[in-house]
Design a protein around this motif. Structure first.
Motif, PDB file in Angstrom:
ATOM      1  N   LYS A  56       0.400  -0.902   0.026  1.00 36.90           N
ATOM      2  CA  LYS A  56       0.035  -0.247   0.176  1.00 36.90           C
ATOM      3  C   LYS A  56       0.491   1.926   0.009  1.00 36.90           C
ATOM      4  CE  LYS A  56      -2.444  -1.065   3.387  1.00 36.90           C
ATOM      5  NZ  LYS A  56      -3.351  -1.212   4.497  1.00 36.90           N
ATOM      6  N   LEU A  59       2.127   1.740  -3.518  1.00 41.97           N
ATOM      7  CA  LEU A  59       1.663   1.915  -4.555  1.00 41.97           C
ATOM      8  C   LEU A  59       1.056   2.677  -5.265  1.00 41.97           C
ATOM      9  CD1 LEU A  59      -0.314  -0.674  -5.940  1.00 41.97           C
ATOM     10  CD2 LEU A  59      -2.512   0.632  -4.579  1.00 41.97           C
ATOM     11  N   GLU A  60       1.287   4.356  -5.135  1.00 42.50           N
ATOM     12  CA  GLU A  60       1.404   5.601  -5.695  1.00 42.50           C
ATOM     13  C   GLU A  60       2.474   4.975  -6.792  1.00 42.50           C
ATOM     14  OE1 GLU A  60       0.326   9.911  -5.369  1.00 42.50           O
ATOM     15  OE2 GLU A  60      -0.996   9.024  -3.961  1.00 42.50           O
ATOM     16  N   THR A  63       1.854   3.051  -9.460  1.00 39.57           N
ATOM     17  CA  THR A  63       1.250   3.458 -10.071  1.00 39.57           C
ATOM     18  C   THR A  63       2.167   4.747 -11.393  1.00 39.57           C
ATOM     19  OG1 THR A  63      -0.813   2.818  -9.035  1.00 39.57           O
ATOM     20  CG2 THR A  63      -1.138   4.415 -11.086  1.00 39.57           C
ATOM     21  N   ARG A  64       2.051   5.793 -11.163  1.00 41.34           N
ATOM     22  CA  ARG A  64       2.816   6.619 -11.422  1.00 41.34           C
ATOM     23  C   ARG A  64       4.282   6.256 -12.557  1.00 41.34           C
ATOM     24  NH1 ARG A  64       4.266  12.527  -9.223  1.00 41.34           N
ATOM     25  NH2 ARG A  64       5.403  13.925 -10.705  1.00 41.34           N
ATOM     26  N   ALA A 183      -2.338   9.913 -11.154  1.00 41.94           N
ATOM     27  CA  ALA A 183      -1.383   8.207 -10.393  1.00 41.94           C
ATOM     28  C   ALA A 183      -2.649   7.823  -8.918  1.00 41.94           C
ATOM     29  CB  ALA A 183      -0.233   8.738  -9.824  1.00 41.94           C
ATOM     30  N   ALA A 187      -4.134   4.377  -8.573  1.00 49.23           N
ATOM     31  CA  ALA A 187      -3.229   4.052  -7.857  1.00 49.23           C
ATOM     32  C   ALA A 187      -4.283   3.043  -7.097  1.00 49.23           C
ATOM     33  CB  ALA A 187      -2.640   4.276  -6.645  1.00 49.23           C
ATOM     34  N   GLY A 191      -4.777  -0.986  -6.431  1.00 50.62           N
ATOM     35  CA  GLY A 191      -5.338  -2.238  -4.891  1.00 50.62           C
ATOM     36  C   GLY A 191      -6.278  -2.716  -5.431  1.00 50.62           C
TER      37      GLY A 191
END
Length: 254
Positions: A56, A59-60, A63-64, A183, A187, A191
């Motif tokens: 977690k 995750l961002e 994703t970015r 993002a 994300a 997730g």
């Protein structure tokens, strides 16, 4: 004195019919994702809670990075691979989802950036289908904006349409700025995908079903997004005005 622009009511039957079709398409887009969510069990929030804390936390950023890499890779691929029909994109990502789900969470994490690239490439193809050139920087940015939608496992009342179509200065910095804005939303959506793919027992079957719903969803949202842009051009109407009209129809259908 207010600076707000007042638009006259719409009377063109063709425009009204097209807006109704786009609203219906938007509403139907989440259907498969919600079915998968019910099958996996729980809701979107509880799915995210199933992810390990280290995942977690990353995750961002993951994703970015996936969006940045996909932005370049999808564009490069257009000179090598022709646009594919929806069913072929869906079949490809479904197979990748099955492979990722078979490997559990590590497999799903490895599959994620590849799926994002395939999805972005599919969105570019839909832009071309609607008469827009995916080689143009503006249209490439519009393709990224499609990912700002709520996601297949969430109810979307159309409030994201304003952000999805937000105008930005077309510079290298604006690309990074747009990805930075998209993002966090994506994300959260990805997730849910990762958590569902990592669900015990379901494995490859869950991965295939989830990717099927994700690909179907984003292809439909892309058709709404670029369908609205094309309608604005052909009807010679303000795109922001049509976006407000579409949002109102989506809200009425909820």
């Amino acid at each position: 004195m207010s600076d707000q622009v007042i638009f006259p009511p719409l009377h063109d039957p063709a425009v009204l019919t097209e807006l109704g079709s786009l609203a219906a398409r938007h509403k139907a887009a989440s259907g498969l994702g919600m079915q998968v969510l019910g099958w996996v069990g729980g809701n979107a929030e509880t799915l995210l809670e199933r992810l390990p804390a280290p995942v977690k936390d990353r995750l961002e950023a993951v994703t970015r990075t996936a969006l940045e890499n996909a932005f370049s890779a999808a564009a490069r691929s257009r000179g090598v691979v022709s646009d594919r029909p929806d069913w072929l994109n869906t079949a490809l990502t479904t197979a990748m989802g099955a492979a990722g789900g078979l490997g559990g969470l590590p497999g799903a994490m490895a599959e994620l950036p590849v799926t994002v690239t395939v999805l972005l490439r599919a969105i570019q193809g839909i832009a071309a289908e609607h008469g827009f050139d995916p080689a143009e920087e503006e249209i490439r940015l519009e393709c990224i904006r499609v990912f700002a939608s709520a996601g297949p496992m969430a109810a979307d009342d159309g409030t994201d349409l304003a952000f999805v179509s937000a105008r930005m200065t077309l510079t290298g910095q604006s690309v990074q700025g747009l990805i930075a804005k998209v993002a966090p939303r994506l994300a959260g959506v990805l997730g849910q995908k990762l958590a569902a793919q990592a669900a015990p027992v379901l494995g490859a079957v869950a991965g295939a079903a989830i990717n099927y719903s994700f690909t179907s969803y984003y292809q439909e949202i892309a058709r709404v997004h670029f369908g609205l842009k094309r309608l604005a051009q052909t009807a010679q109407l303000d795109e922001g005005f049509l976006r407000e009209e579409l949002r109102a129809r989506i809200a009425r259908k909820k």
